[in-house]
Enzyme design. Structure first.
Site, short mmCIF file in Angstrom:
data_model
loop_
_atom_site.label_atom_id
_atom_site.label_comp_id
_atom_site.label_asym_id
_atom_site.label_seq_id
_atom_site.Cartn_x
_atom_site.Cartn_y
_atom_site.Cartn_z
N ARG A 187 -38.01 24.68 -0.92
CA ARG A 187 -37.03 25.09 -1.87
C ARG A 187 -35.77 25.29 -1.26
O ARG A 187 -35.62 26.31 -0.55
CB ARG A 187 -37.75 26.27 -2.63
CG ARG A 187 -36.78 26.89 -3.53
CD ARG A 187 -37.35 28.19 -4.19
NE ARG A 187 -36.36 28.49 -5.20
CZ ARG A 187 -35.95 29.83 -5.36
NH1 ARG A 187 -36.42 30.74 -4.81
NH2 ARG A 187 -35.39 30.22 -6.49
N ASN A 217 -40.51 28.39 0.95
CA ASN A 217 -39.50 29.20 0.33
C ASN A 217 -39.23 30.00 1.18
O ASN A 217 -39.53 31.30 1.23
CB ASN A 217 -40.11 29.51 -0.98
CG ASN A 217 -39.09 30.07 -1.92
OD1 ASN A 217 -37.97 30.42 -1.21
ND2 ASN A 217 -39.31 30.59 -3.12
N GLU A 239 -43.92 26.25 -9.76
CA GLU A 239 -42.57 25.65 -8.95
C GLU A 239 -42.97 25.20 -7.61
O GLU A 239 -42.66 24.11 -7.13
CB GLU A 239 -41.73 26.85 -8.67
CG GLU A 239 -40.97 27.41 -9.97
CD GLU A 239 -40.39 28.64 -9.95
OE1 GLU A 239 -40.95 29.66 -9.89
OE2 GLU A 239 -38.87 28.49 -9.91
N HIS A 292 -33.71 27.76 -11.43
CA HIS A 292 -34.94 27.54 -11.78
C HIS A 292 -35.27 25.85 -12.34
O HIS A 292 -35.92 25.76 -13.10
CB HIS A 292 -35.32 28.33 -13.25
CG HIS A 292 -35.26 29.83 -12.81
ND1 HIS A 292 -34.44 30.64 -13.72
CD2 HIS A 292 -35.43 30.62 -11.99
CE1 HIS A 292 -34.54 31.94 -13.17
NE2 HIS A 292 -35.26 32.21 -12.26
N ARG A 320 -30.48 42.24 -12.85
CA ARG A 320 -29.02 41.55 -12.75
C ARG A 320 -28.54 41.42 -14.38
O ARG A 320 -29.37 41.62 -15.20
CB ARG A 320 -29.23 40.01 -12.61
CG ARG A 320 -29.50 39.66 -11.04
CD ARG A 320 -29.63 38.40 -10.81
NE ARG A 320 -30.91 37.97 -10.09
CZ ARG A 320 -31.46 37.09 -10.05
NH1 ARG A 320 -31.18 36.01 -10.26
NH2 ARG A 320 -32.81 37.06 -9.28
#
Ligand code: AMP
Length: 393
Positions: A90, A10, A379, A178, A238
């Site tokens: 990823r 990733n 993940e 996601h 965020r």
């Protein structure tokens, strides 16, 4: 082709996270941080033994390619006889064309470069990771796994913004993120709660970034993140859903530049901006400050509001699943979200909810019509699974 050992990468702007899988099992994990300045590598075995914890030399820290050589050395230190069979990457954005994981070819790399503008903060670094892995593991298959792919089953009415259609056609859509996490939870439900696994599920992935997904029969109906990871829930830093008029105000009336607004909404907003204390849920939960309390109430309320919308669009709910760092660990958030939702058939069990989800836990009362669970996400494990499937196909 039989695939035994998979390296999952990733790659971000200044970091590379990695995990080595043998079969379904993660045996080694770690990350390089600070590429560009003071780069550092950490790696540990599945048993928690630290195998590497040191600064990178200037030569090693030059770029993703040189940093990957450090990961390669760590993999060999861990197991001198190891043969990495495939590398799973990823990739944040797959645009409209990548609806499934894909074997990386030169053509795929070109197509990905062409959509760099959709995720300028992420995709170019994901591509650098792919280039580095090609150099470090010559001849081995690389598979790109996309965060957005799981959401490509959304219908137009859930995917479009109500602006002139030409923008939709050129790619201004609600992509969602996601996807690896939602896909993993959707598959995991077949193991831990098979009776509802094909039903109507809302998954709340609540971490530093956060989004929710309505899943029916294993397919995404819709999700809270949109064109970028700024949309939807309030997050660590965020803002989440916001009236675009606020953006116009900040630019037009406050004279802020596009970069300044981007920084404000991405880095200074959310829990950090509202509380003025921290973006970290643990800090807010441990604080006595009224501002922290208000921020936490705000957070739960946003999740609740999106939950209502997802349930309405999906036409019901059989299970609510919490995941991500906050969803797995914060009983306060789970209780706050579920409070007052008995009318929807959501009844949380106070005692059961006290546990952390080291494994899947059920936290609803036996009388609850909706099953409520907290399930640890995985993940990287999902990327390894997809990589194997593509290579063995
Ligand atoms: P993630 O991005 O999935 O790693 O999640 C990071 C978020 O999880 C941070 O906001 C942490 O504060 C939060 N988190 C981790 N552990 C806990 C905990 N025990 N209680 C509350 N929040 C937690």
């Amino acid at each position: 082709m039989s695939i035994e050992t998979i390296l999952v990468l990733n790659a971000g702007s200044s970091s590379i996270k990695f995990q080595l899988f043998k079969g379904e099992e993660s045996v080694l994990s770690g990350q390089i941080d600070g590429l560009g300045a003071n780069a550092w590598v950490k790696g540990k075995s599945a048993e928690g033994e630290t195998l590497m914890d040191r600064a990178l030399t200037a030569e090693e820290a030059q770029n993703h390619n040189t940093a990957l050589q450090v990961i390669l050395a760590l993999v060999h230190q861990f197991d001198p006889n190891v043969e990495v069979d495939a590398i799973g990457h990823r990739v944040v954005h797959g645009g409209t064309q990548f609806t499934h994981p894909v074997l990386v070819t030169e053509e795929v790399e070109k197509e990905l470069e062409a959509i760099n503008n959709l995720a300028p903060l992420h995709n170019p670094h994901n591509l650098a990771g792919i280039a580095g892995a090609k150099a470090a593991f010559p001849g081995k298959p690389n598979v790109a796994c996309f965060d957005t792919a799981f959401h490509r089953t959304q219908e137009f009415k859930n995917e479009a913004y109500a602006i002139p259609l030409k923008f939709y056609e050129e790619g201004v859509r609600r992509y969602g993120m996601h996807g690896q996490s939602f896909h993993f939870i959707s598959e995991e439900l077949h193991n831990v709660a098979p009776e509802i696994a094909n039903g109507k599920i809302v998954v709340a992935h609540l971490g530093n970034g956060a989004s929710m997904c309505a899943i029916e029969n294993g397919k995404c109906v819709t999700t809270t993140m949109g064109f970028t990871p700024l949309d939807g829930l309030a997050m660590g830093t965020r803002c989440g859903l916001i009236d675009p008029g606020v953006v116009l105000y900040l630019i037009g009336e406050k004279g802020m530049s596009v970069e300044e607004v981007g920084h404000l909404l991405n880095k200074e907003s959310g829990m950090k901006g509202l509380s003025g204390i921290s973006q970290d849920m643990r800090d807010l939960e441990n604080s006595d400050s009224p501002a922290a309390k208000k921020a936490l109430e705000y957070y739960d309320n946003r999740v609740k509001r999106e939950l209502g919308a997802l349930v309405a669009v999906m036409g019901g709910i059989d299970a609510l699943v919490f995941t991500g760092g906050i969803g797995e660990n914060s009983s306060l958030t789970r209780a706050g979200v579920c409070e007052g939702l008995e009318f929807l058939g959501i009844e949380i069990d106070e005692e059961a909810n006290k546990a952390r989800a080291k494994d899947a836990i059920t936290i609803s009362k036996p009388s609850s019509r909706v099953k409520i669970m907290a399930i640890p996400t995985n993940e990287e494990g999902m990327i390894a699974r997809q990589t194997r499937a593509i290579c063995e196909a």
